[in-house]
Motif scaffolding. Structure first.
Motif, PDB file in Angstrom:
ATOM      1  N   MET A 185     -66.422 -42.796 -16.038  1.00 15.79           N
ATOM      2  CA  MET A 185     -65.784 -41.308 -15.959  1.00 15.79           C
ATOM      3  C   MET A 185     -66.813 -40.535 -15.103  1.00 15.79           C
ATOM      4  N   SER A 186     -66.217 -39.951 -14.177  1.00 12.86           N
ATOM      5  CA  SER A 186     -67.205 -38.788 -13.430  1.00 12.86           C
ATOM      6  C   SER A 186     -67.422 -37.504 -13.972  1.00 12.86           C
ATOM      7  N   ILE A 187     -68.409 -36.843 -13.916  1.00 12.20           N
ATOM      8  CA  ILE A 187     -68.920 -35.563 -14.259  1.00 12.20           C
ATOM      9  C   ILE A 187     -69.287 -34.472 -13.282  1.00 12.20           C
ATOM     10  N   HIS A 188     -68.377 -33.386 -13.288  1.00 17.03           N
ATOM     11  CA  HIS A 188     -68.526 -32.449 -12.306  1.00 17.03           C
ATOM     12  C   HIS A 188     -69.397 -31.309 -12.682  1.00 17.03           C
ATOM     13  N   VAL A 189     -70.790 -31.339 -11.895  1.00 21.59           N
ATOM     14  CA  VAL A 189     -71.741 -30.222 -12.364  1.00 21.59           C
ATOM     15  C   VAL A 189     -72.399 -30.226 -10.952  1.00 21.59           C
ATOM     16  N   LYS A 190     -73.153 -28.995 -10.904  1.00 23.62           N
ATOM     17  CA  LYS A 190     -73.772 -28.804 -10.120  1.00 23.62           C
ATOM     18  C   LYS A 190     -75.582 -29.079 -10.016  1.00 23.62           C
ATOM     19  N   THR A 191     -76.240 -29.578  -9.240  1.00 21.41           N
ATOM     20  CA  THR A 191     -77.574 -30.202  -9.547  1.00 21.41           C
ATOM     21  C   THR A 191     -78.460 -29.367  -8.543  1.00 21.41           C
ATOM     22  N   SER A 192     -79.848 -29.389  -9.078  1.00 18.26           N
ATOM     23  CA  SER A 192     -80.766 -28.826  -8.275  1.00 18.26           C
ATOM     24  C   SER A 192     -82.223 -29.358  -8.667  1.00 18.26           C
ATOM     25  N   GLU A 193     -83.342 -29.329  -8.069  1.00 19.46           N
ATOM     26  CA  GLU A 193     -84.550 -29.943  -8.341  1.00 19.46           C
ATOM     27  C   GLU A 193     -85.621 -28.718  -7.848  1.00 19.46           C
ATOM     28  N   THR A 194     -86.780 -28.952  -9.098  1.00 18.04           N
ATOM     29  CA  THR A 194     -87.816 -27.893  -8.725  1.00 18.04           C
ATOM     30  C   THR A 194     -89.145 -28.475  -9.091  1.00 18.04           C
ATOM     31  N   LEU A 195     -90.180 -27.757  -8.725  1.00 18.42           N
ATOM     32  CA  LEU A 195     -91.394 -28.282  -9.402  1.00 18.42           C
ATOM     33  C   LEU A 195     -92.059 -27.057  -9.889  1.00 18.42           C
ATOM     34  N   VAL A 196     -92.521 -27.035 -11.279  1.00 17.60           N
ATOM     35  CA  VAL A 196     -92.984 -26.113 -12.186  1.00 17.60           C
ATOM     36  C   VAL A 196     -94.595 -26.457 -12.046  1.00 17.60           C
ATOM     37  N   SER A 197     -95.529 -25.653 -12.046  1.00 21.47           N
ATOM     38  CA  SER A 197     -97.132 -25.753 -11.960  1.00 21.47           C
ATOM     39  C   SER A 197     -97.571 -25.572 -13.281  1.00 21.47           C
ATOM     40  N   VAL A 198     -98.303 -26.511 -13.423  1.00 23.39           N
ATOM     41  CA  VAL A 198     -98.791 -26.469 -14.989  1.00 23.39           C
ATOM     42  C   VAL A 198    -100.398 -26.710 -14.608  1.00 23.39           C
ATOM     43  N   GLY A 199    -101.310 -25.824 -14.359  1.00 26.14           N
ATOM     44  CA  GLY A 199    -102.688 -25.910 -13.718  1.00 26.14           C
ATOM     45  C   GLY A 199    -102.437 -26.616 -12.258  1.00 26.14           C
ATOM     46  N   SER A 200    -103.198 -27.841 -11.892  1.00 28.68           N
ATOM     47  CA  SER A 200    -103.362 -28.400 -10.669  1.00 28.68           C
ATOM     48  C   SER A 200    -102.032 -29.335 -11.011  1.00 28.68           C
ATOM     49  N   ASP A 201    -101.552 -29.562 -11.780  1.00 31.22           N
ATOM     50  CA  ASP A 201    -100.300 -30.536 -11.948  1.00 31.22           C
ATOM     51  C   ASP A 201     -98.768 -29.696 -11.531  1.00 31.22           C
ATOM     52  N   GLN A 202     -97.914 -30.705 -11.067  1.00 31.96           N
ATOM     53  CA  GLN A 202     -96.594 -30.179 -10.669  1.00 31.96           C
ATOM     54  C   GLN A 202     -95.710 -30.986 -11.696  1.00 31.96           C
ATOM     55  N   LEU A 203     -94.791 -30.281 -12.269  1.00 30.45           N
ATOM     56  CA  LEU A 203     -93.873 -30.832 -13.271  1.00 30.45           C
ATOM     57  C   LEU A 203     -92.385 -30.965 -12.699  1.00 30.45           C
ATOM     58  N   PHE A 204     -91.769 -32.114 -12.219  1.00 33.87           N
ATOM     59  CA  PHE A 204     -90.572 -32.066 -11.603  1.00 33.87           C
ATOM     60  C   PHE A 204     -89.463 -31.746 -12.889  1.00 33.87           C
ATOM     61  N   VAL A 205     -88.486 -31.016 -12.289  1.00 34.84           N
ATOM     62  CA  VAL A 205     -87.579 -30.541 -13.277  1.00 34.84           C
ATOM     63  C   VAL A 205     -86.002 -30.837 -12.577  1.00 34.84           C
ATOM     64  N   LYS A 206     -85.353 -31.680 -13.102  1.00 41.20           N
ATOM     65  CA  LYS A 206     -83.853 -31.800 -12.791  1.00 41.20           C
ATOM     66  C   LYS A 206     -83.048 -30.687 -13.517  1.00 41.20           C
ATOM     67  N   ARG A 207     -82.201 -29.892 -12.864  1.00 43.91           N
ATOM     68  CA  ARG A 207     -81.472 -29.114 -13.407  1.00 43.91           C
ATOM     69  C   ARG A 207     -79.873 -29.365 -13.015  1.00 43.91           C
ATOM     70  N   TYR A 208     -79.058 -29.168 -14.090  1.00 44.10           N
ATOM     71  CA  TYR A 208     -77.822 -29.452 -14.040  1.00 44.10           C
ATOM     72  C   TYR A 208     -76.985 -28.212 -14.622  1.00 44.10           C
ATOM     73  N   ASN A 209     -76.097 -27.882 -13.506  1.00 46.30           N
ATOM     74  CA  ASN A 209     -75.440 -26.329 -14.170  1.00 46.30           C
ATOM     75  C   ASN A 209     -73.772 -26.725 -14.262  1.00 46.30           C
TER      76      ASN A 209
END
Length: 311
Positions: free
Chosen positions: A1-25
């Motif tokens: 079953m297909s799911i109809h959503v919008k997607t985006s990706e970003t990086l969130v900084s935590v100190g010197s690290d970057q957390l990858f975040v997948k977003r669904y709207n």
């Protein structure tokens, strides 16, 4: 079953690290209702979604939620990857990574209604953060197969946890400088030596839940809390030790929430499968089986209808 959503990706900084975040709207009108998903140990955010954007995360987005699914430090698409140079521990996940993602969500969505869905050890990190921050406004929580310690005794638990994860894993961590779950073929992601050591300490400290870094007593804090957000605990009948119903219920008692509910996913209880630690999040049948129960919990302001439902 297909799911109809919008997607985006970003990086969130935590100190010197970057957390990858997948977003669904949701594709329809933007909403202020958000869900932060938190994965567990030796896994990443992909436990909640597939490469084809199916799974629990996208499904809940299609029902009207803004969904944020991060990879915590060093896992998945976060950078840098876990290595012998990784110095973070469990306290950092609780007090740096979770707050960073929450702040990101609050900066993206005005007057956000914040909800959480966790899997396995991710629920322990979340509830630890909740204990430390009574000021955090949370609507509802869903903890999937979440336990803090393991009381179950069996050959499978002894072999896979006590021998492989604890003993051999400890030796391999000394050799590699990090816990090489991928190289050992026992997990999807590696862990820093600090996270591994802290996690191991809590798993075997059955009657005590204190922070290794600063001694914060989580059980003592929850014993005095009357405002723990309503939390739904779900696990499968085929959980042999990672999220066995006995240990899930033990964790519920430690958190001491006044509005919490428990669901056991089994054929005898009317579900499509006898679920286990992984397919509880990934099974295609979830969309018509227990995902709707999760959605109902997130939306329900009156817990009374849950008293005799699938427990």
């Amino acid at each position: 079953m297909s799911i109809h959503v919008k997607t985006s990706e970003t990086l969130v900084s935590v100190g010197s690290d970057q957390l990858f975040v997948k977003r669904y709207n949701p594709q329809d009108t933007p909403t202020s209702k958000a869900i932060l998903f938190i994965h567990g140990s030796i896994e990443g955010g992909r436990i909640f979604y597939s490469l084809k954007d199916t799974g629990l995360g996208p499904w809940l987005a299609s029902k009207g939620y803004q969904v944020f699914i991060p990879d915590f430090r060093g896992r998945g698409k976060s950078v840098p990857k876990i290595s012998s140079k990784s110095s973070h521990n469990q306290y950092d996940a609780i007090e740096e990574e979770i707050p960073a993602i929450i702040h990101h969500i609050q900066s993206e969505i005005e007057d956000v209604e914040l909800n959480f869905v966790t899997h396995s050890w991710g629920g322990v990190w979340l509830m630890s953060h909740i204990a430390r921050h009574p000021e955090l406004k949370v609507n509802r929580i869903v903890n999937i197969a979440v336990k803090r310690s393991i009381s179950i005794k069996s050959f499978k638990k002894w072999f896979e946890v006590d021998l492989i994860w604890r003993r051999i894993g400890g030796l391999m961590t000394t050799i590699f400088g990090y816990f090489p779950a991928v190289e050992m073929k026992i997990g999807q992601e590696n862990e820093s030596r600090g996270v591994y050591a802290d996690c191991k300490h809590w798993v075997y400290a059955k009657e005590e839940w204190k922070d290794v870094t600063d001694g914060f007593d989580y059980i003592e804090e929850f014993n005095h809390r009357l405002d723990v957000p309503p939390t739904l605990y779900i696990t499968g009948i085929n959980e042999y030790y990672l999220g066995h119903q006995i240990d899930v219920k033990r964790f519920m008692k430690e958190v001491n929430g006044k509005q919490d509910k428990f669901i056991l996913l089994s054929k005898d209880n009317g579900f499509a499968h006898d679920y286990d630690h992984i397919n509880i999040c990934t099974s295609k049948s979830g969309q018509r089986d227990h995902f709707p129960l999760i959605l109902s919990w997130l939306k329900d302001k009156d817990c009374s209808q849950w008293e005799n439902s699938h427990v």
